[in-house]
Design a protein around this motif. Structure first.
Motif: not given
Length: 282
Positions: A101-108, A113-118
């Motif tokens: 099991v893995r978990c990712v906590g997404w931040k802004a 990352e903003r240089a690519y599609d969302y």
């Protein structure tokens, strides 16, 4: 199948149907009561014991899920601040091996990352075969924060809804099972939890002054959630609204649904290697 203690599949389906009409395109989030407890089976101690039992069952199923390798499982946890995303991860998966099991906590998103599609950064963390991935927040932040703050217009928002639906359909068509939970709390409960963070030195580090600014936008976020739930609850990846004013009930409901979904997959161990038959280790 659900255990006898927690109810049959039909019973679970009935509880979901009675919670709020969240499986239709016309439901209104205000009809979903954040203090409801449709999955409760007794008092708080009884429900907590049930969560522990379910966590153990999930551990057993996850081990088989990893061995089977026919599926991937993506669990999306969305909700406003203090709705209990972290607590859900701790309670539901506390018995499960971190190897599966893995978990990712997404931040802004970062500048890179903003240089690519969302969706670029999201796709890098979808689960692999046999893996359970938990998203603490998710790609749905990209149809919440930009909408509330007016960074994208209605046309762009609709475009993103369609792109997200296509993205999730692609995942399901390639073996990913998706469970999407919206943790629904009341403004009164959020106020109490924020104040608790401020009053407790051991929890104060969790508090961010920005939380108070977001709280002022409660109605805007409510409307944004209502719109995205309508637009992105699909047959291949439906939304489930979880009443989250009660932490124990929130954990019980999500643990029940995760356990039931894993159990429904008819998981199996791979066939034995014929070379192993009769082999004796010396």
């Amino acid at each position: 199948m659900a255990s006898k203690k927690n109810g049959s599949k039909n019973d679970v389906d009935a509880r979901l149907a009675g919670l709020c009409p969240n499986q239709t395109k016309s439901f209104d989030l205000k009809d979903c009561k954040p203090n409801a407890k449709p999955f409760s089976i007794g008092d708080k101690n009884t429900d907590r014991a049930a969560v522990q039992t379910l966590a153990t069952e999930i551990d057993v199923l996850q081990n088989l899920f990893y061995a089977d390798r026919r599926y991937k499982l993506l669990i999306v946890l969305q909700g406003l601040d203090t709705s209990g995303k972290d607590g859900t991860v701790r309670a539901v998966f506390k018995e499960t091996s971190p190897l599966g099991v893995r978990c990712v906590g997404w931040k802004a998103p970062s500048e890179n990352e903003r240089a690519y599609d969302y969706l670029w950064r999201i796709h890098q963390h979808v689960p692999a075969s046999g893996e359970v991935m938990v998203f603490n927040r998710s790609h749905y932040e990209d149809v919440l924060v930009p909408v509330v703050n007016g960074w994208i217009d209605a046309s762009q928002t609709a475009q993103r809804y369609a792109q997200i639906n296509d993205f999730e359909r692609m995942l399901t068509e390639t073996g990913t099972v998706i469970l999407k939970f919206m943790l629904h709390i009341s403004p009164e409960e959020q106020r109490e939890r924020l104040q608790e963070r401020l009053d407790d030195p051991a929890k104060r580090w969790k508090f961010d002054l920005g939380d108070l600014e977001v709280r002022k936008q409660w109605k805007d976020y409510d409307r944004a959630y209502d719109a995205l739930l309508k637009a992105t609850s699909t047959e291949h990846a439906p939304w489930i609204v979880v009443p989250a004013d009660s932490k124990t009930h929130r954990n019980l409901m999500i643990a029940t649904l995760v356990r039931d979904r894993l159990a429904s997959l008819n998981l199996r161990y791979p066939e034995d290697d014929p070379r192993l038959k009769g082999l004796i280790v010396e």
